[in-house]
Design an enzyme around this catalytic site. Structure first.
Site, PDB file in Angstrom:
ATOM      1  N   ASP A  69       0.845  -1.189   0.000  1.00  0.00           N
ATOM      2  CA  ASP A  69       0.000   0.000   0.000  1.00  0.00           C
ATOM      3  C   ASP A  69       0.883   1.243   0.000  1.00  0.00           C
ATOM      4  OD1 ASP A  69       0.902  -0.004   2.696  1.00  0.00           O
ATOM      5  OD2 ASP A  69      -0.836  -1.232   3.213  1.00  0.00           O
ATOM      6  N   ASP A  71       1.543   5.149   1.437  1.00  0.00           N
ATOM      7  CA  ASP A  71       1.233   6.162   2.446  1.00  0.00           C
ATOM      8  C   ASP A  71       1.850   7.481   2.032  1.00  0.00           C
ATOM      9  OD1 ASP A  71       0.043   4.199   4.019  1.00  0.00           O
ATOM     10  OD2 ASP A  71       1.958   3.656   4.930  1.00  0.00           O
ATOM     11  N   ASP A 151      10.086   3.534  12.989  1.00  0.00           N
ATOM     12  CA  ASP A 151      10.814   2.458  13.662  1.00  0.00           C
ATOM     13  C   ASP A 151      12.198   2.156  13.057  1.00  0.00           C
ATOM     14  OD1 ASP A 151       9.454   1.421  11.476  1.00  0.00           O
ATOM     15  OD2 ASP A 151       8.359  -0.116  12.601  1.00  0.00           O
TER      16      ASP A 151
HETATM   17  P1  ATP Z   1       3.988  -3.139   5.328  1.00  0.00           P
HETATM   18  O1  ATP Z   1       2.765  -2.289   5.159  1.00  0.00           O
HETATM   19  O2  ATP Z   1       4.595  -3.609   4.086  1.00  0.00           O
HETATM   20  O3  ATP Z   1       3.796  -4.227   6.317  1.00  0.00           O
HETATM   21  P2  ATP Z   1       5.074  -0.712   6.383  1.00  0.00           P
HETATM   22  O4  ATP Z   1       6.479  -0.296   6.665  1.00  0.00           O
HETATM   23  O5  ATP Z   1       4.306   0.110   5.407  1.00  0.00           O
HETATM   24  O6  ATP Z   1       5.116  -2.229   5.976  1.00  0.00           O
HETATM   25  P3  ATP Z   1       2.999  -0.062   8.242  1.00  0.00           P
HETATM   26  O7  ATP Z   1       2.569  -0.795   9.448  1.00  0.00           O
HETATM   27  O8  ATP Z   1       2.070   0.073   7.105  1.00  0.00           O
HETATM   28  O9  ATP Z   1       4.346  -0.741   7.768  1.00  0.00           O
HETATM   29  O10 ATP Z   1       3.440   1.374   8.748  1.00  0.00           O
HETATM   30  C1  ATP Z   1       3.800   2.421   7.865  1.00  0.00           C
HETATM   31  C2  ATP Z   1       4.994   3.178   8.434  1.00  0.00           C
HETATM   32  O11 ATP Z   1       4.660   3.740   9.697  1.00  0.00           O
HETATM   33  C3  ATP Z   1       6.206   2.324   8.688  1.00  0.00           C
HETATM   34  O12 ATP Z   1       7.004   2.194   7.530  1.00  0.00           O
HETATM   35  C4  ATP Z   1       6.911   3.078   9.787  1.00  0.00           C
HETATM   36  O13 ATP Z   1       7.638   4.153   9.265  1.00  0.00           O
HETATM   37  C5  ATP Z   1       5.756   3.661  10.595  1.00  0.00           C
HETATM   38  N1  ATP Z   1       5.368   2.783  11.722  1.00  0.00           N
HETATM   39  C6  ATP Z   1       4.398   1.858  11.732  1.00  0.00           C
HETATM   40  N2  ATP Z   1       4.308   1.250  12.920  1.00  0.00           N
HETATM   41  C7  ATP Z   1       5.240   1.812  13.713  1.00  0.00           C
HETATM   42  C8  ATP Z   1       5.660   1.615  15.065  1.00  0.00           C
HETATM   43  N3  ATP Z   1       5.072   0.710  15.846  1.00  0.00           N
HETATM   44  N4  ATP Z   1       6.654   2.400  15.519  1.00  0.00           N
HETATM   45  C9  ATP Z   1       7.244   3.318  14.739  1.00  0.00           C
HETATM   46  N5  ATP Z   1       6.915   3.534  13.473  1.00  0.00           N
HETATM   47  C10 ATP Z   1       5.926   2.801  12.942  1.00  0.00           C
HETATM   48 MG    MG Z   2       2.247  -0.119   4.916  1.00  0.00          MG
END
Ligand code: ATP
Ligand code: MG
Length: 453
Positions: A69, A71, A151
């Site tokens: 997805d 963001d 993170d």
């Molecule tokens: P995917 O969606 O492929 O699992 P993602 O990196 O996009 O991976 P998401 O959970 O969608 O993960 O979160 C989007 C972004 O928000 C992350 O890339 C990170 O920068 C931030 N993020 C999400 N959860 C946390 C957390 N618990 N602590 C710190 N930052 C976070």
């Molecule tokens: Mg994501």
């Protein structure tokens, strides 16, 4: 090394600006970005705000993967975003984000957040808005703040869709090149702020095929028990992300290697200590991974049915000694196992019905005479039940012959079906039902044996 020292001094916040990588340095063309994310960013920029594609999408594109997805991060407040983009909605109560709708797709727009010193809420906690513990009053910040509260370094990259540059605040591009998962700031502090980051570390390491930076990994063993304090609903969501990510096989191993499974998949020790269960679990994980990678759906209920199958069957077998009927033995076992799990792993009750149906169908696959197989074909969960049978066959828990028979039967015409049944009847002449039943129980004895304690 020096950067890490500076990071520590400033709580993860670099003093200098980000490293700016032009298109030639990273190769991510604007066309790779979802049109809706581009449109959203353009609209915000035309209204005078900053807007970047962030997070997993930039990371995945950098690694040559298809993002799940997209963001967008902006300095516009959620209300301002709402004003600029009509087809959008405010989501979340205390920490608000904006969902922008483009047909079936949704782009998440978040406002730059300041890293709160006491702890950081996370993006998932928006979804589980009920658990007050994770949500804090939101303080908006600038991009530097926003990058520091993310993170891992590879998750803190900001893609400028206009200039096609990446702004890299924490060395994420370099880490991506080294396939390194590194926490921004001091790992112990950041894991304490939000213990779910430990699970995210395991999940990303598995999904991206990265290794966890030793300094990031070091505190995990000691802090793993902090997961007990996380609301179970959030743990369940995180577990499903790991199991249904298309990289479950590696993910489960990573979890166990880090000692993180106790709180999230407590049954894993028993499974991995027993070769029969292990074989079955691997067949289940591999099959699910394949499905997901081929764009098919994989359901939490199916996964849970796999994880608890051996427990249920052992219980069923025990019940058979005392129960009034075969049916009662099965249903009592299913209820007992699901209830027991709920103590440690709160999965929503809405999955119970499907899990039970998948389980209950298994013995019906063995009844292949007369009208029974036809009735089974008409069962609404036939497909899921059959998929489960396939996994059992691959995992050495059901005869391959049985799975093969059921692979052919639905597609056969009436004459062929009759022939298939006649063939079975011929084969089984002279076999008493008791004999057949004993044969059926064999794998149960194997699996259940390790279970009785
Ligand atoms: P995917 O969606 O492929 O699992 P993602 O990196 O996009 O991976 P998401 O959970 O969608 O993960 O979160 C989007 C972004 O928000 C992350 O890339 C990170 O920068 C931030 N993020 C999400 N959860 C946390 C957390 N618990 N602590 C710190 N930052 C976070
Ligand atoms: Mg994501």
């Amino acid at each position: 090394m020096i950067r890490r020292f500076i990071d520590k001094l400033f709580g993860g916040k670099p003093k200098r600006g980000p490293r700016v990588l032009p298109l030639e340095a990273h190769g991510i063309q604007r066309e790779r970005i979802h049109p809706c994310a581009l449109k959203t960013a353009r609209a915000l920029r035309e209204a005078g705000y900053g807007a970047y594609v962030v997070g997993g999408a930039v990371r995945d594109l950098l690694l040559g993967r298809e993002p799940k997805d997209f963001d967008v991060a902006t300095d516009a407040t959620p209300e301002q975003v709402r004003q600029v983009i009509r087809r959008s909605r405010l989501i979340g109560r205390r920490f608000q984000i904006v969902h922008v709708y483009c047909g079936a797709d949704i782009i998440e727009v978040t406002t730059y957040r300041a890293a709160s010193p006491a702890g950081d809420d996370d993006d998932e906690s928006r979804v589980t808005a009920e658990d007050g513990m994770l949500l804090r009053d939101n303080v908006f910040g600038d991009q530097r703040d926003d990058a520091a509260r993310r993170d891992f370094t590879v998750n803190a990259l900001y893609y400028d869709p206009e200039s096609q540059e990446i702004l890299d605040w924490h060395g994420g591009v370099e880490d991506a090149g080294k396939r390194l998962l590194r926490m921004i700031g001091d790992p112990t502090t950041r894991f304490r702020e939000d213990p779910v980051r430990m699970l995210r570390a395991a999940r990303f390491a598995a999904k991206l095929d990265f290794h966890i930076d030793p300094a990031t990994r070091a505190p995990i063993a000691e802090l793993a028990s902090m997961l007990e304090r996380i609301p179970t609903a959030r743990l369940f969501d995180e577990m499903m992300k790991l199991l249904l990510s298309g990289h479950a096989e590696r993910g489960v191993h990573q979890l166990r290697a880090e000692g993180l499974h106790h709180g999230i998949l407590p049954m894993l020790d028993a499974i991995l200590d027993d070769p029969a269960r292990q074989k079955f679990l691997h067949a289940a994980l591999r099959d699910t991974d394949e499905r997901v990678r081929h764009g098919h759906s994989a359901s939490p209920a199916f996964m849970l049915a796999c994880l608890l199958w051996f427990d249920m069957r052992a219980e069923w077998r025990r019940n058979q000694e005392t129960s009034r009927s075969e049916q009662a033995a099965l249903y009592d076992a299913m209820d007992a196992v699901l209830e027991r799990q709920r103590d440690s792993l709160a999965f929503p009750r809405r999955f119970d019905g499907t899990i039970k149906e998948i389980w209950a169908l298994q013995s019906r696959f063995e009844q292949r005479a007369g009208a029974r197989p036809h009735r089974l074909l008409a069962h609404p969960r036939f497909r899921a039940g059959y998929d489960f049978l396939l996994i059992r066959a691959r995992g050495g828990d059901a005869p391959t012959e049985l799975a093969d028979w059921w692979a052919r039967f639905p597609n056969a015409d009436e004459a062929e079906r009759k022939a298939m049944q006649a063939e079975l009847a011929g084969e089984s002449t002279g076999k008493s039902p008791r004999k057949r039943r004993r044969r059926r129980r064999k794998p149960e004895d194997g699996g259940g044996g390790a279970e009785v304690d």
